[in-house]
Structure formats: C-alpha cells, structure tokens
Motif scaffolding. Structure first.
Motif: not given
Lengths: 288, 237
Positions: A174-175, A177-178, A180-185, A188-189, A193, B78-79, B91, B93, B108
């Motif tokens: 899930p982190y 997912d989080a 990606v939801s926060g706008g990471a490309s 960046r992921v 991560h 998304r954002t 959830a 890291d 990001a």
C-alpha cells in the motif's frame, strides 16, 4: 527461575554467535591486510626460482614450503590470494549491478519486459555456467579481465531473480499506492521506495557472490583457461602442484586450498550475520 | 463530481471483486459506504482513488473521464484525490521518517520549498507531536502512524478524500480525533469524502449520507447474512 535459565541460554547462544562473527571478521582482516600490504611493501620476487631449494617442506625460512622450482609458496599464495580476491570482488560487483538492473527493470516494468527478461534469464540458467564462462574466456586472450568478465556475465542470473521477486513484493504494498496517489512518477517510486527496499538483498547477494566468484576463477585457472600459468592465482597454484602431490609433497596443494576455503567460510559467516540482522526470523544455514 | 458508473474491477478477470457498482459524490458531500468484509469495498475505494483501473465502467472526476488511460491516471487527477488506507503499517514506507512521509507528496510534485512549513502545520492539525516527526514507522504506535498517513493524504489539499476503513485499527479516542480532523478539513475546503467501512454507527454519525453495498451494486443478488457469515452484523434491519 525459568527466566534466569532462559537468559543464560540466550546469552550463551548470543555469545557463540558474536564469537563466530568476530572470528570471521578477524580472519578477513588478516587476509585483506596481507593481500594489500605484503606485495607492495615486501619487494620480494614471487617468481624467484631457487632450484637448490625446490620442494622443501614448511620450515621457518619458508612457512608454506617451496614449489617444484623452489619458489616460496607463502609469497606466491599471498599474490594468488590477491588476484583471486580482486577477481572475486570485481566480478561480484559487476554481476550484482547487472543482476540488480535487469531484475529491478523486469519487476518494476512488468508485462512484456518482465516476460522477455525472465525468459532470457531462464535460458541462460539452462546452460551450465562453467561452460558459458569457458566460452567467454576463450573469446579473449588469457588475462585477468577476461576471467572477471567470464565470471560476471555468468553470475548475475540469480541476483536478477532475487531482485525481481523483491521488487514484485514491494510493488504491491500500500505505501507504493500511497506514493502514486501523492503524485509520484514511476521513476520516483522506483528511486524512493523500490531501490532502497532491495539494496540490502542485493548487497547480501553481492557479498555471497565474492567467494563463489573466487572459486570460479580458481576453477578456470585450474582447467588452464584462466590466468597465464606464470601468474600466481590460487587456481594456478593448485593446478601446478597436482603432479607433486602424487610424490608425497602435500604442502603445495594444501596451503592454496586452505586459502581458498578459509576466506570463503569467513565471508559466508559475515554475510550470514548480516542476513540475521536483516531478517532475524530466517536464521537458517547459508547456501553458497 | 466524482462519479463511478457500472464499475467492474478486480485482480483476476474471471472473478472480479466488484461487479456493476454505481456511485456518485458531489463536492462537499460525504458518503459512508457500508458493506461486509470481502464484498469489494476496498477495491472500489481504490478505483475511486484512481489507483486501480476498472475492467469495465467509467470513472469521471470533476468532468474529466479518467478511464481510458493506459497505465495510470494523470498526476493532476491522482493528486486531486487523497487516500487513507486501513493499515498504517503497510501504508507507510518503513524507511522514511514521519517528517519525510508527510512531505513526500510535496517533493514528488516539485513543491519542495513548502515542505517544512506544511509538515509542521499538518502535524499540528492531526495532533502529531513534533518529537514524533523524527521517528520512523516502527518507532510509533498504529494510531500515531495513522495520524501521519492522514497528514500525508491532506498535504496536497485534495478536493476529494477516500478513507478506506481509516479507523478500523484505532481506539475510540484516536478515531474521534481523526474524524474531527477530516471534518474540519472538509468544512474549510469543501472537499468531498468517501468513507468506506463496516461500522454503521460510526459512518452514520460521520457522514451526511450512508449507502449499503447492496444499494450501489445494482442488478446483482444482494449480499446477505446467509451468503456471508459477517454480513448480518452490518446489514441494517
């Protein structure tokens, strides 16, 4: 009472473990120091032939004895170990970089990229890697770097598998997912991560590969395909001493052999301790 | 508007987790979605958060059709949706300090310079002590970590918020505190909320409107307590 018993037992087990780790670290320290310091500082010629002193058993003058043309075996062993360690280190590093790149790309991209990369890995794994290594060495002139290349290009496969599996497991968390939801490309992921998550595994794979690569170099040299015969390497030393073993001269094979086994065990012990720290639940034996 | 029409989604095409679900949410509205465990709530929440591409159906967000993208929804969409997941342990890291966890969406999206101020502001808003910000996830409790995860979801000022069982792992006082944070944020910004859960008492008090899973999945046999051992607890009489 029960607690006390448990404590002493736990303490005893822990101290045996630390003792083992310390012993491994001490052995590696001695080996590395010898390899780094002796050849440049002691201006002794490892090729110095002294036919009058050929095949002498270990003595104070020659602690490891002499070989069939009277060269000092201790000196040649140190030079050989230097070569073997260098090949092991560089080959393990290159193999780990290739394996990590391929595994991470396959795991992170998924789909067709993953399928193609993994089928290539499967295909290469199906060819005996000593055979593949011999082929690579045969393409070039004999020397140090063809041996490194041969070991490196045949040993990244298992690292690629380990890294891919790790990436797949991390990618579904899930982190991610989080993020990606926060706008990471995607990039960046991966950098923020996924890569930090696989580094411990990749590092461990690299350390465990050092002894493996040393053995591989020795095997190639022993078969006469690795380094030129005059250049000392552990494989060449064992190979050169084969004949005298039948005549009852045990020292020219014993000492290079020991120098191959002892650092291998020491590195494996240290890597095992590292793995225990990474994942305390998986305290099983090591597979080399 | 956040609109989900006839959504079929899952992880395996033969047995989709969600079949034919409809859902629409106006700005400023809060919708509580109730359903027994395993009915597909979380998958639908992931679809609503634009994290999961549905196999069939359309997602419309503020007039943009989101479905049809090849891999991921575009970053700007998304954002626009903030997500809070059920399990803060998974959830977050494990390698990031809470400070970096909350600041990560700002970094990001290239708004690094605001990070320190926004993190401090949000930490205060969600009730996260300044000393906790330097810790890593394994050094704080579930409740403290969920506060950080909520702060992360709010850091980009999303117009929509999806809370997937946000309070399922938390004690009563933390639950009340986090619900209050979400409601304050909504009152300030007029954001829409989709809260997914299986606690009818909480969701009915929290949200302006609640819907049971059976109401949003049309033309399908309803999930009843007979089919699902857990269903009886959450089906309203």
């Amino acid at each position: 009472m029960a607690e006390q018993v448990w404590r002493t037992r736990g303490g005893a087990r822990r101290s045996t473990r630390t003792l083992r780790v310390r012993a491994c670290a001490a052995v590696m320290a001695v080996v590395v120091l010898a390899v780094l310091v002796v050849p440049p500082l002691a201006q002794l010629d490892q090729q110095a032939v002294d036919l009058a002193a050929k095949l002498q058993p270990p003595s104070w003058a020659h602690p490891f004895g002499t070989d069939d043309v009277g060269r000092d075996l201790l000196l040649r062993c140190v030079h050989g170990l230097r070569v073997s360690l260098l090949v092991g280190l560089v080959a393990a590093l290159v193999a780990t970089v290739i394996g990590t790149a391929v595994g991470a790309a396959a795991g992170a991209l998924g789909g067709w990229a993953d399928r193609i990369a993994m089928r290539v890995v499967d295909t290469l794994s199906a060819i005996p890697h000593l055979l593949l290594g011999i082929f690579v060495v045969a393409v070039f002139r004999p020397g140090l770097w063809p041996v490194v290349a041969s070991v490196a290009v045949t040993h990244w496969l298992s690292t690629a598998r380990i890294v891919r599996a790790e990436v797949l497991s991390l990618r579904g968390r899930p982190y991610v997912d989080a993020a990606v939801s926060g706008g990471a490309s995607r990039w960046r992921v991966a950098v923020r991560h996924l890569v930090p998550g696989i580094l411990p595994q990749a590092g461990l794979a690299a350390v465990l590969m050092i002894p493996h690569a040393m053995w591989h170099e020795s095997a190639l040299s022993f078969l006469g395909l690795g380094l030129p015969a005059h250049q000392a390497s552990l494989g060449n030393l064992v190979q050169g001493a084969r004949g005298s073993l039948l005549a009852g001269h045990w020292w020219p094979t014993l000492f290079p052999g020991l120098l191959l086994i002892v650092p291998t065990l020491a590195i494996a012990g240290l890597a095992g301790a590292w793995r225990d720290r990474l994942n305390p639940r998986r305290r099983s034996e090591l597979t080399l | 508007m956040l609109e989900l029409k006839d959504i079929t989604a899952g992880y395996d095409r033969r047995t989709p987790a969600v079949r034919g679900a409809h859902l629409s949410l106006r700005p400023g509205e809060s919708l509580g979605l109730l359903g027994p465990s395993g009915c597909g709530k979380s998958t639908l929440a992931r679809v609503a958060a634009l994290l999961h591409r549905p196999d069939r159906g359309t997602v419309t967000l503020d007039g943009h059709a989101v479905t049809g993208f090849s891999h991921r929804a575009p970053r700007s969409l998304r954002t626009a949706v903030g997500v809070v997941f059920q399990q803060p342990r998974l959830a977050a890291d494990p390698r990031l300090r809470l400070r970096d966890l909350v600041a990560e969406p700002l970094r990001a999206t290239g708004r690094r310079s605001e990070a320190a101020a926004r993190v401090a502001e949000l930490a205060q808003r969600v009730g996260l002590g300044a000393d906790l910000l330097a810790r890593r996830p394994h050094e704080v409790s579930d409740g403290q970590l969920q506060r950080a995860c909520l702060a992360r979801a709010l850091v980009l000022c999303p117009r929509w918020l999806v809370c997937d069982e946000m309070t399922a792992m938390l004690d009563a006082s933390t639950t009340a505190a986090l619900v209050a944070v979400v409601e304050d944020y909504r009152a300030e910004t007029g954001a829409g909320l989709l809260a997914v859960g299986h606690d009818p008492v909480l969701l009915e008090r929290w949200c302006g409107r609640t819907a049971h899973w059976n109401e949003i999945v049309k033309d399908r046999p309803p999930v009843t307590d007979r089919q699902h051992p857990y269903g009886g607890h959450v089906l309203r009489p």
